[in-house]
Enzyme design. Sequence first.
Site, PDB file in Angstrom:
ATOM      1  N   LYS A  11       0.832  -1.211   0.000  1.00 22.03           N
ATOM      2  CA  LYS A  11       0.000   0.000   0.000  1.00 22.03           C
ATOM      3  C   LYS A  11       0.871   1.266   0.000  1.00 22.03           C
ATOM      4  O   LYS A  11       2.081   1.204   0.251  1.00 22.03           O
ATOM      5  CB  LYS A  11      -0.941  -0.049   1.204  1.00 22.03           C
ATOM      6  N   TYR A  51     -12.276  -2.524  -3.861  1.00 24.62           N
ATOM      7  CA  TYR A  51     -12.799  -2.684  -2.499  1.00 24.62           C
ATOM      8  C   TYR A  51     -14.333  -2.629  -2.462  1.00 24.62           C
ATOM      9  O   TYR A  51     -14.907  -2.314  -1.415  1.00 24.62           O
ATOM     10  CB  TYR A  51     -12.212  -1.614  -1.588  1.00 24.62           C
ATOM     11  N   ASN A 114      -2.123   0.330   6.687  1.00 24.39           N
ATOM     12  CA  ASN A 114      -1.593  -0.916   7.252  1.00 24.39           C
ATOM     13  C   ASN A 114      -0.719  -1.724   6.288  1.00 24.39           C
ATOM     14  O   ASN A 114      -0.646  -2.940   6.366  1.00 24.39           O
ATOM     15  CB  ASN A 114      -2.729  -1.761   7.850  1.00 24.39           C
ATOM     16  N   HIS A 117      -2.012  -5.464   1.455  1.00 25.34           N
ATOM     17  CA  HIS A 117      -3.277  -6.161   1.221  1.00 25.34           C
ATOM     18  C   HIS A 117      -2.947  -7.581   0.785  1.00 25.34           C
ATOM     19  O   HIS A 117      -1.990  -7.799   0.039  1.00 25.34           O
ATOM     20  CB  HIS A 117      -4.082  -5.493   0.102  1.00 25.34           C
ATOM     21  N   GLU A 128      -9.285 -11.118  -7.708  1.00 30.51           N
ATOM     22  CA  GLU A 128      -8.391  -9.968  -7.491  1.00 30.51           C
ATOM     23  C   GLU A 128      -7.218  -9.959  -8.467  1.00 30.51           C
ATOM     24  O   GLU A 128      -6.807  -8.899  -8.940  1.00 30.51           O
ATOM     25  CB  GLU A 128      -7.899  -9.964  -6.041  1.00 30.51           C
TER      26      GLU A 128
HETATM   27  N1  UDP Z   1      -9.957  -0.979   7.257  1.00 31.73           N
HETATM   28  C1  UDP Z   1     -10.019   0.238   7.892  1.00 31.73           C
HETATM   29  N2  UDP Z   1     -10.723   0.316   9.062  1.00 31.73           N
HETATM   30  C2  UDP Z   1     -11.344  -0.764   9.621  1.00 31.73           C
HETATM   31  C3  UDP Z   1     -11.267  -1.996   8.955  1.00 31.73           C
HETATM   32  C4  UDP Z   1     -10.565  -2.078   7.773  1.00 31.73           C
HETATM   33  O1  UDP Z   1      -9.460   1.213   7.424  1.00 31.73           O
HETATM   34  O2  UDP Z   1     -11.970  -0.617  10.678  1.00 31.73           O
HETATM   35  C5  UDP Z   1      -9.208  -1.070   5.994  1.00 31.73           C
HETATM   36  C6  UDP Z   1      -7.822  -1.631   6.204  1.00 31.73           C
HETATM   37  O3  UDP Z   1      -6.919  -0.943   5.354  1.00 31.73           O
HETATM   38  C7  UDP Z   1      -7.980  -3.069   5.744  1.00 31.73           C
HETATM   39  C8  UDP Z   1      -9.002  -2.921   4.614  1.00 31.73           C
HETATM   40  O4  UDP Z   1      -9.884  -1.910   5.072  1.00 31.73           O
HETATM   41  O5  UDP Z   1      -6.742  -3.616   5.327  1.00 31.73           O
HETATM   42  C9  UDP Z   1      -9.772  -4.166   4.281  1.00 31.73           C
HETATM   43  O6  UDP Z   1     -10.347  -4.700   5.457  1.00 31.73           O
HETATM   44  P1  UDP Z   1     -10.310  -6.257   5.772  1.00 31.73           P
HETATM   45  O7  UDP Z   1     -11.211  -6.488   6.925  1.00 31.73           O
HETATM   46  O8  UDP Z   1     -10.578  -7.008   4.494  1.00 31.73           O
HETATM   47  O9  UDP Z   1      -8.799  -6.490   6.281  1.00 31.73           O
HETATM   48  P2  UDP Z   1      -7.534  -7.221   5.650  1.00 31.73           P
HETATM   49  O10 UDP Z   1      -8.007  -8.406   4.861  1.00 31.73           O
HETATM   50  O11 UDP Z   1      -6.829  -6.190   4.782  1.00 31.73           O
HETATM   51  O12 UDP Z   1      -6.691  -7.601   6.843  1.00 31.73           O
END
Ligand code: UDP
Length: 141
Positions: A11, A51, A114, A117, A128
Site C-alpha cells: 500500500k 474494495y 496498514n 493487502h 483480485e
Molecule cells: N480498514 C479500515 N478500518 C477498519 C477496517 C478495515 O481502514 O476498521 C481497511 C484496512 O486498510 C484493511 C481494509 O480496510 O486492510 C480491508 O479490510 P479487511 O477487513 O478485508 O482487512 P484485511 O483483509 O486487509 O486484513
Amino acid sequence: MALERTLSIIKPDAVAKNVIGEIYARFEKAGLKVVAAKMKQLSRQEAEGFYAVHSARPFFKALVDFMISGPVMITALEGENAVLAHRDLMGATNPKEAAPGTIRADFADSIDANAVHGSDAVDTAKVEIAYFFAATDVLSR
Ligand code: UDP
C-alpha cells in the site's frame, strides 16, 4: 498442500517508506514466488471497484482516499498454500494486534495505513488477480 496464487498489494504508506524490497524478501524466504508485478497509481474508480465488497462500511471513503494517495506495488504470488502463507506474513488488520515479526507489526502505523493487502481466499484471489492482470501477464514458474 496445494499450489495457490494470491494477490498482494504493498500500500502507499509502505511504498513511501521505501520498504518494498524488505517486504518482498519476506515473501521469497517463505517460499512465495512473484509471478506477476506492476507499480501503479490507482484511480479512484479502480480503488472503489477493488474494495467494492466494503462499499457500505463506514471506513470505505477513507480507505479509497488512502489507496489513491500514492503508488502501490501489485504482485501475484504463487506457492504452497499461498493465500494463508501470505496472510500469516501480513499479520492482523490492526497493526496494534499484529503478531511480532509480521509485516504489519514492523511497517504499519494504523488500521487505515496498514502496509499490505492480501487476498482472503483462493476464490477471492482469482478475482483480485484478474482485476489487475491479464492471464498472459501471470508467468507461472
Ligand atoms: N480498514 C479500515 N478500518 C477498519 C477496517 C478495515 O481502514 O476498521 C481497511 C484496512 O486498510 C484493511 C481494509 O480496510 O486492510 C480491508 O479490510 P479487511 O477487513 O478485508 O482487512 P484485511 O483483509 O486487509 O486484513
